[in-house]
Design a protein around this motif. Structure first.
Motif, mmCIF file in Angstrom:
data_model
loop_
_atom_site.group_PDB
_atom_site.id
_atom_site.type_symbol
_atom_site.label_atom_id
_atom_site.label_comp_id
_atom_site.label_asym_id
_atom_site.label_seq_id
_atom_site.Cartn_x
_atom_site.Cartn_y
_atom_site.Cartn_z
ATOM 1 N N PRO A 109 0.810 -1.219 0.000
ATOM 2 C CA PRO A 109 0.000 0.000 0.000
ATOM 3 C C PRO A 109 0.846 1.274 0.000
ATOM 4 N N ASP A 110 1.954 1.283 0.725
ATOM 5 C CA ASP A 110 2.847 2.444 0.715
ATOM 6 C C ASP A 110 3.345 2.733 -0.691
ATOM 7 N N ILE A 111 3.749 1.643 -1.392
ATOM 8 C CA ILE A 111 4.278 1.818 -2.747
ATOM 9 C C ILE A 111 3.202 2.385 -3.672
ATOM 10 N N VAL A 112 2.018 1.781 -3.596
ATOM 11 C CA VAL A 112 0.924 2.220 -4.479
ATOM 12 C C VAL A 112 0.554 3.667 -4.206
ATOM 13 N N LEU A 113 0.468 4.018 -2.927
ATOM 14 C CA LEU A 113 0.072 5.374 -2.573
ATOM 15 C C LEU A 113 1.126 6.382 -3.019
ATOM 16 N N TYR A 114 2.406 5.999 -2.885
ATOM 17 C CA TYR A 114 3.465 6.927 -3.311
ATOM 18 C C TYR A 114 3.447 7.096 -4.824
ATOM 19 N N LEU A 115 3.259 5.959 -5.566
ATOM 20 C CA LEU A 115 3.218 6.071 -7.026
ATOM 21 C C LEU A 115 2.010 6.883 -7.487
ATOM 22 N N ALA A 116 0.910 6.740 -6.743
ATOM 23 C CA ALA A 116 -0.270 7.545 -7.084
ATOM 24 C C ALA A 116 0.007 9.017 -6.855
ATOM 25 N N ALA A 117 0.723 9.341 -5.758
ATOM 26 C CA ALA A 117 1.080 10.735 -5.488
ATOM 27 C C ALA A 117 2.037 11.244 -6.548
ATOM 28 N N ALA A 118 2.961 10.375 -7.000
ATOM 29 C CA ALA A 118 3.885 10.778 -8.054
ATOM 30 C C ALA A 118 3.143 11.032 -9.355
ATOM 31 N N GLN A 119 2.116 10.185 -9.654
ATOM 32 C CA GLN A 119 1.322 10.407 -10.860
ATOM 33 C C GLN A 119 0.538 11.709 -10.774
ATOM 34 N N ALA A 120 0.047 11.957 -9.566
ATOM 35 C CA ALA A 120 -0.708 13.200 -9.380
ATOM 36 C C ALA A 120 0.192 14.406 -9.562
ATOM 37 N N ALA A 121 1.443 14.298 -9.111
ATOM 38 C CA ALA A 121 2.368 15.419 -9.241
ATOM 39 C C ALA A 121 2.723 15.683 -10.692
ATOM 40 N N ASN A 122 2.675 14.620 -11.530
ATOM 41 C CA ASN A 122 3.082 14.773 -12.917
ATOM 42 C C ASN A 122 1.898 14.807 -13.881
#
Length: 766
Positions: A109-122
């Motif tokens: 879940p940490d990985i998924v949430l971080y990648l989602a935040a990274a997608q949101a940032a980009n």
């Protein structure tokens, strides 16, 4: 080498303490690289975050992470936190197993949430929304991202995390949301990735925790807290290592000093009981070298053994275990390193060891030459042999220098090779470690720790190599010391049963008898004395005269057992001197050697050398009899006047008179004068013998002399010729019957003196 360890074994308790302290020191030394790795990898690169399970979390992030877990994991995750103001804090009562289970559950879940935040940032502005079916593709695309081909990415911030958490909260309310469907998508997506990509993705779980701490405003505090904690542990370990190192040095120094003290004591104790035969066998110069230089070598190596040799294997083995236990894949470098070091050490040992065995013999030779030249400096100058002696010393000096240069060069040559191996090892580690970091299998801190451990292994071999070069020389020195200690004196006290009669004897008279005595020096082909028989009685003077080298001093030396007879026996009051304790025998004797020997101190301490029972009055009386009062009183300090080593600050005649006074002060039953009047003028000689006659009325006096005038009035004169007794009697009897005595008399006395009758002994003295 076994002899050195034998000396260490005497102090086994302290050595065990030292070994225990060395293990503590090695533990500290081997732990420091791990802490360095933690500071670099965790403290700096990961912001002080050690676990994917955050210590504090906001409710929104907790809910978002829970949506990506299975039902039972989500429940455990929710129950693991308690409210603490605006945030939730991880419970402190969790067990290690519970914490590990939560870390495993929250990683994905940490990985998924971080990648989602990274997608949101980009994601371009205006594009919002996120469906659950895109989570697996999002995760996979994040793992496969190629920095060489993609456009510049923006690092997610706490605001992006808040955005994603809001989107997750909204999607959870959408019709058709299913936690099981999300789990199936995630499991399928992760199953398509290889292990290396999965390991790389796990580092992003820590990045999510960093985003959460940033959102709470505590990211800097968390990092500094971790750095202070690990740094404090490093400082504590360092201080402990320093304290242990000081303790090891202190104990090792005490042990080596005690070993040196004991060896000197045992060596000197052995030497002091040696007879003339053992002293001549070793030589004085060699005994001095063994007592000083050799013991110093052993003492120095004992310190090195406790401080370095015992520590190096602990450090080296510990370093190897740490390196092999790492997953860096660079262990082959250490194996290559160790193989090269072993080859280098074996080569140096095979070259240098034979030279170290020669070195001690050359030191002996140099000491012998130096002692001979310095002792005989006056004859050297008198015969203008300075240049010859300089050449002789220079040869001994150069021989030693050449050997020392060879061994020192061997030791010096070791250092550049060691440096080459160390630098080459560092180069290999950096080269292949850089490739491992590029592949994501190693971090910077791990590479630093790997280099440190490798250097520790190299340094442990370096310490062993340095000591290994010293050990052969110390081993030779230990053998030479042990040779002295293990040499048993050929002249020793009798057994308790044999000495019983001597110990029970109380009223000693001092009657000395030689019963068919023969003597042969050790290793000689013929006897020095043959079938000597005579009796020396109390109140009488027995004189021994003969040509140079006929055995006069040798005969006298048989009485105090400086040598033991090889045939016949020597008795005192009917008891064989070999059945008397040496201390008891020597208490009966007052011995004046052929060469006057004085000891550093004062005149008073030299005259009281015979024992503590000698009073000041006895000292003054003895000095008066020996005709020494005049020159003693002339000195400003009198009897407290200092005597230099060997009596070098008094003349030969004064030295001889003080030696005679020392024997008289003891008031013995038997006086032994080994040509002790040779340095006296005739006037002093006559006065001394007259005074001595009164002192020795009840004592046995045996005089070895070269001058007829000294023995002229003796009660009994023994004439020796090539070790045989060729005449015995008074002066008048020998002049009538002994050709050898007549020849000596004619060579020293005029015809007028030969025709005169001997003077009255009562008037003239002996």
């Amino acid at each position: 080498m076994t002899k050195i360890f034998k000396q260490l074994a005497r102090h086994w308790a302290v050595c065990l303490v030292v070994f225990a302290l060395l293990f503590v020191q090695a533990y500290c030394d081997l732990s420091l690289p791990d802490y360095t790795s933690k500071i670099v990898d965790t403290g700096i690169q990961q912001g002080g975050i050690e676990s994917p399970l955050p210590d504090t979390v906001r409710q929104s992030t907790l809910d978002a992470l829970s949506l990506l877990m299975r039902e039972e994991d989500a429940a455990a995750f929710q129950n693991a936190y308690t409210a603490d103001g605006d945030v939730l804090r991880l419970r402190t009562d969790l067990t290690a197993d519970e914490r590990t289970a939560l870390e495993d559950a929250v990683t994905t879940p940490d990985i998924v949430l971080y990648l989602a935040a990274a997608q949101a940032a980009n994601t371009p502005a205006g594009q919002t929304g996120m469906d659950m079916t895109g989570l697996a593709d999002l995760q996979a695309s994040g793992a496969d991202r190629n920095p060489d081909t993609e456009t510049e990415t923006v690092t997610p911030t706490a605001k992006d995390l808040d955005t994603v958490c809001g989107q997750f909260a909204a999607m959870s309310q959408m019709p058709g949301f299913s936690r099981d469907a999300v789990q199936q998508q995630l499991t399928g997506a992760l199953g398509q990735l290889d292990d290396t990509v999965v390991e790389n993705l796990k580092s992003q779980a820590l990045l999510l925790v960093g985003l959460e701490y940033e959102a709470q405003g505590i990211a800097h505090d968390v990092q500094m807290h971790y750095l202070y904690k690990v740094g404090g542990q490093m400082l504590a370990l360092t201080l402990l290592m320093v304290a242990v190192s000081i303790a090891v040095g202190f104990l090792a120094s005490r042990v080596s000093a005690a070993i040196g003290r004991d060896l000197r004591r045992e060596t000197f104790s052995s030497v002091i009981h040696f007879s003339h035969a053992e002293i001549e066998n070793f030589s004085t110069a060699s005994l001095i070298t063994r007592t000083t230089n050799d013991i110093q070598q052993v003492q120095f190596v004992c310190v090195m053994l406790l401080r370095m040799v015992a520590y190096a294997p602990i450090l080296g083995i510990g370093g190897v275990l740490h390196v092999i236990g790492s997953s860096s894949g660079l262990s082959w470098i250490v194996v290559l390193d160790v193989a090269l070091l072993l080859l280098l050490i074996l080569f140096l040992m095979s070259v240098a060891m034979p030279k170290f065995k020669i070195m001690q013999t050359l030191v002996d030779r140099l000491n012998l030459v130096s002692r001979e030249i310095l002792t005989g400096i006056m004859p050297v100058r008198a015969f203008s042999r300075e240049q010859f002696e300089e050449q002789r010393f220079d040869k001994a000096n150069k021989d030693l220098m050449g050997t020392q240069l060879f061994t020192n060069r061997a030791m010096v040559a070791m250092m550049p090779f060691m440096t080459l191996i160390m630098n080459g090892t560092s180069l290999l580690i950096v080269w292949f470690g850089g490739k491992a970091m590029d592949a994501g299998t190693m971090q910077v801190g791990e590479m630093i720790a790997f280099i440190t451990y490798t250097m520790q292994i190299v340094m442990s071999f370096l310490m062993l190599a340095m000591v290994a070069v010293m050990l052969p020389r110390a081993g030779v020195a230990a053998d030479r010391i042990d040779e002295v200690i293990c040499t048993k004196a050929t002249i020793h006290d009798p057994d308790e049963a044999d000495a019983k009669a001597a110990k029970e004897h109380k009223n000693w008279q001092g009657v000395v008898e030689f019963h068919d005595v023969s003597f042969r020096f050790p290793g000689a082909d013929s006897d020095a004395l043959e079938h000597i028989s005579f009796t020396a009685k109390p109140g009488e003077t027995t004189a021994i005269i003969g040509s140079t080298g006929c055995g006069k001093s040798t005969l006298l030396n048989l009485i105090p057992r400086f040598y033991d007879v090889t045939g016949g026996s020597v008795t005192v009051d009917g008891l064989d001197v070999r059945q008397m304790p040496q201390a008891q025998l020597h208490d009966l004797l007052g011995y004046v050697p052929q060469k006057g020997v004085l000891f550093s101190g004062t005149i008073d301490s030299n005259l009281k050398f015979g024992g503590d029972h000698i009073t000041d009055a006895a000292v003054k009386k003895a000095a008066a009899i020996a005709q020494a009062t005049e020159f003693i009183d002339a000195k400003p300090e009198g009897y407290a006047s200092p005597i230099a080593q060997g009596g070098s600050n008094v003349s030969g005649g004064q030295k001889q008179r003080l030696s005679i006074a020392r024997a008289i002060a003891k008031d013995p039953k038997i006086y032994l004068f080994d040509d002790s009047f040779s340095a006296l003028d005739y006037k002093t000689d006559v006065a001394l013998r007259r005074a001595l006659k009164a002192q020795t009325d009840n004592a046995t006096v045996i005089i070895v002399a070269q001058r007829i005038s000294t023995v002229l009035h003796a009660n009994q004169i023994l004439v020796l010729d090539e070790g045989r007794l060729v005449g015995k009697g008074t002066h008048a009897q020998l002049m009538a019957s002994c050709p050898e005595y007549q020849e000596i008399a004619r060579s020293q006395l005029s015809q007028k003196e030969l025709d005169l009758e001997p003077l009255n002994t009562e008037k003239e003295g002996v």
